[in-house]
Structures are given as C-alpha cells and as structure tokens.
Motif scaffolding. Structure first.
Motif, PDB file in Angstrom:
ATOM      1  N   SER A  99       0.821  -1.212   0.000  1.00 29.43           N
ATOM      2  CA  SER A  99       0.000   0.000   0.000  1.00 29.43           C
ATOM      3  C   SER A  99       0.851   1.257   0.000  1.00 29.43           C
ATOM      4  N   VAL A 100       1.943   1.242   0.747  1.00 25.02           N
ATOM      5  CA  VAL A 100       2.817   2.413   0.831  1.00 25.02           C
ATOM      6  C   VAL A 100       3.486   2.689  -0.513  1.00 25.02           C
ATOM      7  N   ILE A 101       3.810   1.653  -1.258  1.00 26.85           N
ATOM      8  CA  ILE A 101       4.437   1.846  -2.568  1.00 26.85           C
ATOM      9  C   ILE A 101       3.397   2.269  -3.597  1.00 26.85           C
ATOM     10  N   LEU A 102       2.216   1.703  -3.529  1.00 23.27           N
ATOM     11  CA  LEU A 102       1.202   1.974  -4.544  1.00 23.27           C
ATOM     12  C   LEU A 102       0.549   3.347  -4.380  1.00 23.27           C
ATOM     13  N   LEU A 103       0.419   3.841  -3.159  1.00 22.65           N
ATOM     14  CA  LEU A 103      -0.259   5.114  -2.918  1.00 22.65           C
ATOM     15  C   LEU A 103       0.422   6.294  -3.613  1.00 22.65           C
ATOM     16  N   PRO A 104       1.738   6.485  -3.513  1.00 24.04           N
ATOM     17  CA  PRO A 104       2.351   7.604  -4.247  1.00 24.04           C
ATOM     18  C   PRO A 104       2.193   7.487  -5.761  1.00 24.04           C
ATOM     19  N   VAL A 105       2.185   6.271  -6.280  1.00 19.50           N
ATOM     20  CA  VAL A 105       2.007   6.087  -7.724  1.00 19.50           C
ATOM     21  C   VAL A 105       0.613   6.543  -8.149  1.00 19.50           C
ATOM     22  N   VAL A 106      -0.400   6.164  -7.376  1.00 17.67           N
ATOM     23  CA  VAL A 106      -1.773   6.558  -7.700  1.00 17.67           C
ATOM     24  C   VAL A 106      -1.932   8.079  -7.594  1.00 17.67           C
ATOM     25  N   ILE A 107      -1.391   8.681  -6.556  1.00 16.26           N
ATOM     26  CA  ILE A 107      -1.498  10.131  -6.388  1.00 16.26           C
ATOM     27  C   ILE A 107      -0.731  10.850  -7.492  1.00 16.26           C
ATOM     28  N   ALA A 108       0.435  10.320  -7.877  1.00 22.64           N
ATOM     29  CA  ALA A 108       1.203  10.930  -8.980  1.00 22.64           C
ATOM     30  C   ALA A 108       0.408  10.879 -10.280  1.00 22.64           C
ATOM     31  N   LEU A 109      -0.271   9.770 -10.527  1.00 22.26           N
ATOM     32  CA  LEU A 109      -1.093   9.680 -11.733  1.00 22.26           C
ATOM     33  C   LEU A 109      -2.253  10.672 -11.691  1.00 22.26           C
ATOM     34  N   PHE A 110      -2.856  10.833 -10.518  1.00 20.70           N
ATOM     35  CA  PHE A 110      -3.909  11.830 -10.373  1.00 20.70           C
ATOM     36  C   PHE A 110      -3.380  13.226 -10.694  1.00 20.70           C
ATOM     37  N   LEU A 111      -2.267  13.581 -10.067  1.00 20.35           N
ATOM     38  CA  LEU A 111      -1.732  14.929 -10.250  1.00 20.35           C
ATOM     39  C   LEU A 111      -1.296  15.186 -11.688  1.00 20.35           C
ATOM     40  N   GLN A 112      -0.816  14.173 -12.371  1.00 16.71           N
ATOM     41  CA  GLN A 112      -0.305  14.375 -13.726  1.00 16.71           C
ATOM     42  C   GLN A 112      -1.402  14.326 -14.783  1.00 16.71           C
ATOM     43  N   THR A 113      -2.411  13.499 -14.586  1.00 12.63           N
ATOM     44  CA  THR A 113      -3.388  13.300 -15.655  1.00 12.63           C
ATOM     45  C   THR A 113      -4.673  14.100 -15.479  1.00 12.63           C
ATOM     46  N   LEU A 114      -5.011  14.488 -14.270  1.00  9.54           N
ATOM     47  CA  LEU A 114      -6.258  15.223 -14.080  1.00  9.54           C
ATOM     48  C   LEU A 114      -6.115  16.719 -14.317  1.00  9.54           C
ATOM     49  N   THR A 115      -4.901  17.223 -14.402  1.00 13.00           N
ATOM     50  CA  THR A 115      -4.717  18.641 -14.685  1.00 13.00           C
ATOM     51  C   THR A 115      -4.500  18.840 -16.172  1.00 13.00           C
ATOM     52  N   GLN A 116      -4.854  20.021 -16.642  1.00 15.79           N
ATOM     53  CA  GLN A 116      -4.680  20.319 -18.055  1.00 15.79           C
ATOM     54  C   GLN A 116      -3.340  20.978 -18.335  1.00 15.79           C
TER      55      GLN A 116
END
Length: 193
Positions: A99-116
C-alpha cells in the motif's frame, strides 16, 4: 421492479462518480492556474462524464488490486506454521509495504493526468510522496480512534462524524499536496518558490 431500481442506481452511481472526478479536476486546474473550462454540447458532456467514470472505475480497480494483494499475503502467511517466525515477520512487513508503494504512484497519476497543464515529473513525485505521508498519518490517527473506542450507539454516532471529518481531512491533504507540487514545479522552473 428491481431491474428499474438497478438501472436507476447504476445511473446515479455513474453520475456521482463522474461528478466527483470532474470536481477534482476543476479543483486541480484552479490550483495550477488553468482557466475554467466550460463544457458545452451533449458530445463534450458525455466525453467528460465518461472520462470521470473511467477514473472512478480505475480507482476502484486499484483498490481491489491492493485488497487482493493484501489477502494473498495473508493467505501465504497462513501456509507457514506458527513456529516459523521469520516468514510471519517478512509477510507482516510486505503487507503494508504494498500500500505504501502503490499510494504515491496513484497520487502521482492523479496529479499528472487530471490537470490540463504539464507538470514536471520530479515535482509530481515529490508532491505525491508528501501527500502519501500525510494520508498515511491521517489514516493511522483514524485507525487509533476506531481501535480505542468502545462499541455503543454513542460511539457509532461519533464514528459517523469522524468518518466525515476524515473524508474532509483527506481531501484537504490531497489538495494541499497539489499546492506543494505546484510550488515545487515553480521552483524547478525559475529556481525560487
């Protein structure tokens, strides 16, 4: 009839899930200084709602994978006899580590793909790491509360309040992590915050 109820429930679930991710995208675009995008036309609305549904589905799938990995680790832990302590310690270490390894990856994907706006990956990784640490601290605090509370009706009413407070806190942590990412991205761009 039950099939009509199921269809209405599915439509409401898709609408609520896509609304959540559209609101999250608008908040992130506000943080990164992107002008508000007015969606006009049926095709653009369906496209934007569809992307929101896909993000909600992907997040649910990621959570299911994490749950599945944790259950696999617990199953493997049950295969070893109680006398084999090193295996139990190793599996006990790897279960939360997934979970600790996967959480930063998921948040990084959110920050990179949800912004224009294009954000530097270095800033995204630092922001997602900061957000992950804050998420884990808040989650650990909530778990302590639920572990120490006695089950009663008053505790249940308090638990509902704590869950709502935790949802607000975690959303604030996520948006603050986006602010940290933006500040670090600007630091990388012009050398100062």
């Amino acid at each position: 009839p039950s099939h009509v109820t199921g269809i209405v429930g599915l439509v409401l679930l898709l609408w609520a899930g896509s609304s959540l991710f559209m609101e999250l995208q608008n908040d992130l675009n506000d943080i990164f200084g992107v002008p508000y995008d007015q969606t006009t036309g049926i095709l653009n609305t369906v496209k934007k709602r569809g992307l929101g549904v896909l993000w909600a589905f992907a997040l649910g799938l990621i959570l299911v994978v994490v749950l599945l990995l944790n259950n696999i680790w617990q199953f493997l832990d049950g295969l070893f006899p109680d006398s084999f302590e090193p295996a139990h310690r190793l599996i006990g270490l790897f279960t939360p580590l997934v979970s600790v390894i996967l959480l930063p990856v998921v948040i990084a994907l959110f920050l990179q793909t949800l912004t224009q706006v294009k954000v530097r990956w270095r800033a995204v990784w630092w922001g997602s790491f900061f957000t992950s640490v804050a998420f884990l601290v808040a989650s650990y605090g909530a778990s302590i509360y639920f572990r120490l509370s006695n089950p009663s009706a008053a505790t249940f009413a308090g638990a509902v309040f704590v869950i709502l407070l935790l949802a607000y806190l975690l959303s604030a942590v996520f948006l603050f992590g986006a602010e940290v990412t933006k500040a670090y991205d600007r630091h990388l761009e012009n050398g100062r915050v």
